[in-house]
Design an enzyme around this catalytic site. Structure first.
Site, short mmCIF file in Angstrom:
data_model
loop_
_atom_site.label_atom_id
_atom_site.label_comp_id
_atom_site.label_asym_id
_atom_site.label_seq_id
_atom_site.Cartn_x
_atom_site.Cartn_y
_atom_site.Cartn_z
N GLU A 123 6.25 -13.25 1.68
CA GLU A 123 5.28 -13.63 0.65
C GLU A 123 5.77 -14.80 -0.20
OE1 GLU A 123 2.47 -12.47 1.03
OE2 GLU A 123 2.61 -10.39 1.73
N HIS A 146 6.12 -8.23 -6.55
CA HIS A 146 5.03 -7.63 -5.76
C HIS A 146 5.47 -6.26 -5.28
CE1 HIS A 146 2.14 -6.87 -2.60
NE2 HIS A 146 3.07 -6.92 -1.67
N HIS A 148 3.74 -2.10 -3.74
CA HIS A 148 2.60 -1.34 -3.23
C HIS A 148 2.37 -0.12 -4.14
CE1 HIS A 148 3.74 -3.21 0.95
NE2 HIS A 148 3.24 -4.11 0.10
N GLU A 176 -2.09 2.18 -24.80
CA GLU A 176 -1.30 0.94 -24.90
C GLU A 176 -1.70 -0.16 -23.91
OE1 GLU A 176 2.58 1.99 -22.13
OE2 GLU A 176 2.83 1.57 -24.25
N HIS A 217 -3.72 -3.05 -0.71
CA HIS A 217 -2.38 -3.54 -0.38
C HIS A 217 -1.41 -3.33 -1.54
CE1 HIS A 217 0.31 -6.91 1.45
NE2 HIS A 217 0.99 -6.20 0.59
O1 2HA Z 1 6.68 -6.72 3.57
O2 2HA Z 1 5.05 -6.27 0.81
O3 2HA Z 1 3.17 -7.97 1.47
C1 2HA Z 1 6.65 -7.09 2.27
C2 2HA Z 1 5.29 -7.01 1.72
C3 2HA Z 1 4.26 -7.86 2.31
ZN ZN Z 2 3.01 -6.14 0.28
#
Ligand code: 2HA
Ligand code: ZN
Length: 282
Positions: A123, A146, A148, A176, A217
């Site tokens: 990413e 990032h 999940h 909050e 995602h």
């Molecule tokens: O593999 O989270 O979006 C890493 C990730 C891809």
């Molecule tokens: Zn991801």
């Protein structure tokens, strides 16, 4: 003068390395980073890096297929492609890398890490382009994260995918929230991850929001420190968890925090809520 050995060993004492090790492990413990899910990039100051590494020695270089002239000469520590967050703290030199963008913005030099032929997260386009966006609006910006986050993902199946109503729902879930993310939540349509296109779209949203949800995602967060960015995602995820808990509750919702109360809260904390979300008289 430091000799090479001291300098090489020295990085294991670097605070930024420990922040990466601790944060990736915490994210895994929270269940947000199964397998190789998730990635972090952390903008470092030259003097921070130079205190622990010989910055004049690049181990190898990787060409970028998306130029990032705006980041020329900038240093980052980033998680590696295919690496498991669970394992970072036990093998940081394999799972992480310290990189510098070359002067043309067309390649990165690896200064440390990514042992065994590793490379930065898939990413990287979304990370680099988001750093560019955030630096334009916040000179103290440093982190793109990032993961999940479970309940955020769940919510993208059951809640309408409209930025304003998604934002309002999350604000309503914990007192909050409006204080922590008054700039609200941005949403992209479902897209193939890892591409320049999703990177560009994410970065465009990052000009006005620090949280961008990729439906089905996960989530991207931006901030000035690891704690702040982790806390931002943690707060949104907590709100999503409450939403998922109450949605399946048979009795249904009996009362909410009203728009007026959310507005009063924002005023009391000196933040300006994203426009067009709360229905209140000014
Ligand atoms: O593999 O989270 O979006 C890493 C990730 C891809
Ligand atoms: Zn991801």
């Amino acid at each position: 003068m430091r000799n090479e050995t001291t300098a090489k060993n020295g990085i294991l004492n670097a605070p930024f390395l420990h922040e990466m090790m601790d944060t990736t492990y915490n994210m895994w413990r929270f269940g947000w980073d199964e397998r190789n899910g998730g990635n972090i990039s952390y903008l470092l100051k030259e003097e921070e890096v130079a205190a622990y590494l010989n910055i004049n020695h690049a181990i190898r270089s990787i060409t970028l297929d998306f130029p990032v002239k705006e980041l020329a000469g900038k240093y980052f520590i980033v998680t590696g492609s295919g690496k498991y967050f669970k394992n970072v703290k036990d093998d940081p030199a394999d799972c992480l890398g310290v990189i510098r963008v070359n002067e043309a913005g067309t390649a990165i030099d690896i200064l440390w890490g990514f042992e065994n032929g590793g490379k930065p997260t898939s990413e990287l386009p979304a990370h680099f382009m988001s750093h560019i966006s955030r630096l334009q609006v916040d000179k103290d910006h440093r982190i793109i994260m990032h993961n999940h986050a479970t309940n955020i993902i769940a919510m993208t199946f059951t809640h309408e995918l409209d930025e304003k109503s998604f934002t309002k729902t999350l604000w309503q879930m914990c007192t909050e929230c409006v204080v922590v993310f008054p700039d609200g939540i941005a949403l992209l349509p479902w897209m193939v991850p890892g591409t320049d296109t999703i990177g560009e779209q994410t970065a465009k949203k990052m000009k006005e929001h620090r949280l961008v949800v990729w439906p089905h995602h996960g989530i991207f967060g931006a901030g000035t420190s690891m704690d702040e960015t982790f806390g931002l995602i943690e707060t949104a995820e907590k709100a999503a968890q409450i939403y998922m808990l109450i949605s399946s509750h048979q009795g249904g919702v009996k009362q909410v925090i009203t728009d007026q109360q959310l507005s009063d809260l924002a005023k009391a904390f000196g933040v300006t809520p994203l426009e067009g979300v709360l229905a209140v008289e000014e």
